[in-house]
Design a protein around this motif. Structure first.
Motif, PDB file in Angstrom:
ATOM      1  N   PRO A   1      58.369   7.680  18.610  1.00  0.00           N
ATOM      2  CA  PRO A   1      58.416   7.426  20.060  1.00  0.00           C
ATOM      3  C   PRO A   1      57.285   6.517  20.557  1.00  0.00           C
ATOM      4  N   PHE A   2      56.279   6.290  19.731  1.00  0.00           N
ATOM      5  CA  PHE A   2      55.100   5.553  20.160  1.00  0.00           C
ATOM      6  C   PHE A   2      54.873   4.230  19.444  1.00  0.00           C
ATOM      7  N   ASP A   3      55.388   4.084  18.224  1.00  0.00           N
ATOM      8  CA  ASP A   3      54.958   2.945  17.414  1.00  0.00           C
ATOM      9  C   ASP A   3      56.013   1.877  17.179  1.00  0.00           C
ATOM     10  N   GLN A   4      57.074   1.904  17.910  1.00  0.00           N
ATOM     11  CA  GLN A   4      58.107   0.870  17.826  1.00  0.00           C
ATOM     12  C   GLN A   4      57.954  -0.021  19.062  1.00  0.00           C
ATOM     13  N   LEU A   5      57.110  -1.035  18.965  1.00  0.00           N
ATOM     14  CA  LEU A   5      56.741  -1.850  20.124  1.00  0.00           C
ATOM     15  C   LEU A   5      57.694  -3.029  20.311  1.00  0.00           C
ATOM     16  N   HIS A   6      58.978  -2.735  20.345  1.00  0.00           N
ATOM     17  CA  HIS A   6      59.979  -3.778  20.547  1.00  0.00           C
ATOM     18  C   HIS A   6      61.207  -3.171  21.232  1.00  0.00           C
ATOM     19  N   THR A   7      62.064  -4.017  21.720  1.00  0.00           N
ATOM     20  CA  THR A   7      63.262  -3.586  22.428  1.00  0.00           C
ATOM     21  C   THR A   7      64.141  -2.720  21.531  1.00  0.00           C
ATOM     22  N   SER A   8      64.646  -1.642  22.067  1.00  0.00           N
ATOM     23  CA  SER A   8      65.540  -0.680  21.404  1.00  0.00           C
ATOM     24  C   SER A   8      64.837   0.191  20.378  1.00  0.00           C
ATOM     25  N   GLY A   9      63.537   0.023  20.177  1.00  0.00           N
ATOM     26  CA  GLY A   9      62.725   0.934  19.391  1.00  0.00           C
ATOM     27  C   GLY A   9      63.255   1.306  18.026  1.00  0.00           C
ATOM     28  N   HIS A  10      63.202   2.593  17.745  1.00  0.00           N
ATOM     29  CA  HIS A  10      63.546   3.178  16.445  1.00  0.00           C
ATOM     30  C   HIS A  10      64.943   2.770  15.998  1.00  0.00           C
ATOM     31  N   ARG A  11      65.889   2.766  16.932  1.00  0.00           N
ATOM     32  CA  ARG A  11      67.280   2.418  16.604  1.00  0.00           C
ATOM     33  C   ARG A  11      67.376   0.974  16.094  1.00  0.00           C
ATOM     34  N   ALA A  12      66.677   0.060  16.760  1.00  0.00           N
ATOM     35  CA  ALA A  12      66.701  -1.342  16.339  1.00  0.00           C
ATOM     36  C   ALA A  12      66.059  -1.510  14.967  1.00  0.00           C
ATOM     37  N   THR A  13      65.014  -0.764  14.701  1.00  0.00           N
ATOM     38  CA  THR A  13      64.360  -0.852  13.395  1.00  0.00           C
ATOM     39  C   THR A  13      65.314  -0.383  12.304  1.00  0.00           C
ATOM     40  N   HIS A  14      66.023   0.704  12.533  1.00  0.00           N
ATOM     41  CA  HIS A  14      67.001   1.177  11.545  1.00  0.00           C
ATOM     42  C   HIS A  14      68.102   0.145  11.326  1.00  0.00           C
ATOM     43  N   THR A  15      68.563  -0.500  12.386  1.00  0.00           N
ATOM     44  CA  THR A  15      69.591  -1.534  12.255  1.00  0.00           C
ATOM     45  C   THR A  15      69.081  -2.687  11.397  1.00  0.00           C
ATOM     46  N   LEU A  16      67.857  -3.134  11.645  1.00  0.00           N
ATOM     47  CA  LEU A  16      67.281  -4.223  10.859  1.00  0.00           C
ATOM     48  C   LEU A  16      67.111  -3.820   9.401  1.00  0.00           C
ATOM     49  N   ILE A  17      66.629  -2.617   9.162  1.00  0.00           N
ATOM     50  CA  ILE A  17      66.467  -2.137   7.782  1.00  0.00           C
ATOM     51  C   ILE A  17      67.816  -2.118   7.067  1.00  0.00           C
ATOM     52  N   ASP A  18      68.858  -1.628   7.738  1.00  0.00           N
ATOM     53  CA  ASP A  18      70.185  -1.593   7.129  1.00  0.00           C
ATOM     54  C   ASP A  18      70.697  -2.996   6.816  1.00  0.00           C
ATOM     55  N   ARG A  19      70.460  -3.942   7.716  1.00  0.00           N
ATOM     56  CA  ARG A  19      70.933  -5.322   7.485  1.00  0.00           C
ATOM     57  C   ARG A  19      70.121  -6.037   6.422  1.00  0.00           C
ATOM     58  N   LEU A  20      68.823  -5.805   6.416  1.00  0.00           N
ATOM     59  CA  LEU A  20      67.968  -6.428   5.408  1.00  0.00           C
ATOM     60  C   LEU A  20      68.236  -5.821   4.033  1.00  0.00           C
ATOM     61  N   ALA A  21      68.482  -4.515   3.999  1.00  0.00           N
ATOM     62  CA  ALA A  21      68.815  -3.768   2.776  1.00  0.00           C
ATOM     63  C   ALA A  21      67.831  -4.005   1.640  1.00  0.00           C
ATOM     64  N   PRO A  22      66.542  -3.794   1.891  1.00  0.00           N
ATOM     65  CA  PRO A  22      65.587  -3.974   0.805  1.00  0.00           C
ATOM     66  C   PRO A  22      65.741  -2.880  -0.236  1.00  0.00           C
ATOM     67  N   GLY A  23      65.477  -3.239  -1.471  1.00  0.00           N
ATOM     68  CA  GLY A  23      65.552  -2.273  -2.551  1.00  0.00           C
ATOM     69  C   GLY A  23      64.206  -1.647  -2.831  1.00  0.00           C
ATOM     70  N   ALA A  24      64.249  -0.504  -3.485  1.00  0.00           N
ATOM     71  CA  ALA A  24      63.018   0.165  -3.888  1.00  0.00           C
ATOM     72  C   ALA A  24      62.206  -0.791  -4.755  1.00  0.00           C
ATOM     73  N   GLY A  25      60.934  -0.827  -4.502  1.00  0.00           N
ATOM     74  CA  GLY A  25      60.062  -1.686  -5.286  1.00  0.00           C
ATOM     75  C   GLY A  25      59.852  -3.072  -4.705  1.00  0.00           C
ATOM     76  N   GLU A  26      60.672  -3.480  -3.734  1.00  0.00           N
ATOM     77  CA  GLU A  26      60.444  -4.786  -3.111  1.00  0.00           C
ATOM     78  C   GLU A  26      59.179  -4.726  -2.268  1.00  0.00           C
ATOM     79  N   HIS A  27      58.598  -5.897  -2.036  1.00  0.00           N
ATOM     80  CA  HIS A  27      57.394  -5.998  -1.213  1.00  0.00           C
ATOM     81  C   HIS A  27      57.736  -6.863  -0.004  1.00  0.00           C
ATOM     82  N   LEU A  28      57.658  -6.261   1.183  1.00  0.00           N
ATOM     83  CA  LEU A  28      58.016  -6.944   2.420  1.00  0.00           C
ATOM     84  C   LEU A  28      56.772  -7.321   3.202  1.00  0.00           C
ATOM     85  N   LEU A  29      56.906  -8.370   4.021  1.00  0.00           N
ATOM     86  CA  LEU A  29      55.851  -8.792   4.927  1.00  0.00           C
ATOM     87  C   LEU A  29      56.342  -8.588   6.347  1.00  0.00           C
ATOM     88  N   ASP A  30      55.601  -7.819   7.131  1.00  0.00           N
ATOM     89  CA  ASP A  30      55.914  -7.571   8.538  1.00  0.00           C
ATOM     90  C   ASP A  30      54.941  -8.393   9.371  1.00  0.00           C
TER      91      ASP A  30
END
Length: 139
Positions: free
Chosen positions: A40-69
């Motif tokens: 509830p506090f650390d998603q500093l963008h529009t649509s918050g937690h839900r939008a982050t889950h949508t992006l994660i699902d679309r990006l579909a990173p695999g275990a062991g990948e290294h991402l840059l935020d």
């Protein structure tokens, strides 16, 4: 806008003590948090937690990948993707207060081995075309 102006503006939002107080008042053990506790506090963008889950699902990173935020704020999406997908994540943000808060919260969630943060400017990154985050589009 200059780097100093950006740091000054966004530094106003790095309210670690207020967040920890609210979590403690809600009965959370602030020394042992989860990414869901912080959501509830650390998603500093529009649509918050839900939008982050949508992006994660679309990006579909695999275990062991290294991402840059880039522009990671206080690290919510980085912690969430690391937890949900088993990725390593490095977050960068221009605002030192955001990075300090992100590092503290990441230690409190026990994710310091998977998620790291550095103060850095996105405009100073080397130019390289990453793979697209949105299937069916090019970068």
């Amino acid at each position: 806008m200059s780097d100093a102006a950006i740091q000054s503006h966004y530094g106003l939002f790095a309210r670690k003590d207020a967040i920890l107080s609210a979590l403690a008042a809600a009965g959370k053990n602030v020394d042992h948090l989860t990414p869901d506790d912080l959501a509830p506090f650390d998603q500093l963008h529009t649509s918050g937690h839900r939008a982050t889950h949508t992006l994660i699902d679309r990006l579909a990173p695999g275990a062991g990948e290294h991402l840059l935020d880039v522009g990671c704020g206080i690290g919510g999406p980085a912690r969430l993707v690391a937890q949900s997908r088993g990725c390593r994540v490095t977050g960068i943000d221009l605002t030192a207060d955001f990075i300090a808060t992100a590092q503290d919260f990441t230690c409190r969630t026990g994710q310091a081995d998977a998620v790291t943060f550095q103060t850095a400017s996105a405009t100073a990154l080397p130019s390289r075309r990453p793979r697209s985050m949105w299937p069916g589009t090019s970068t």
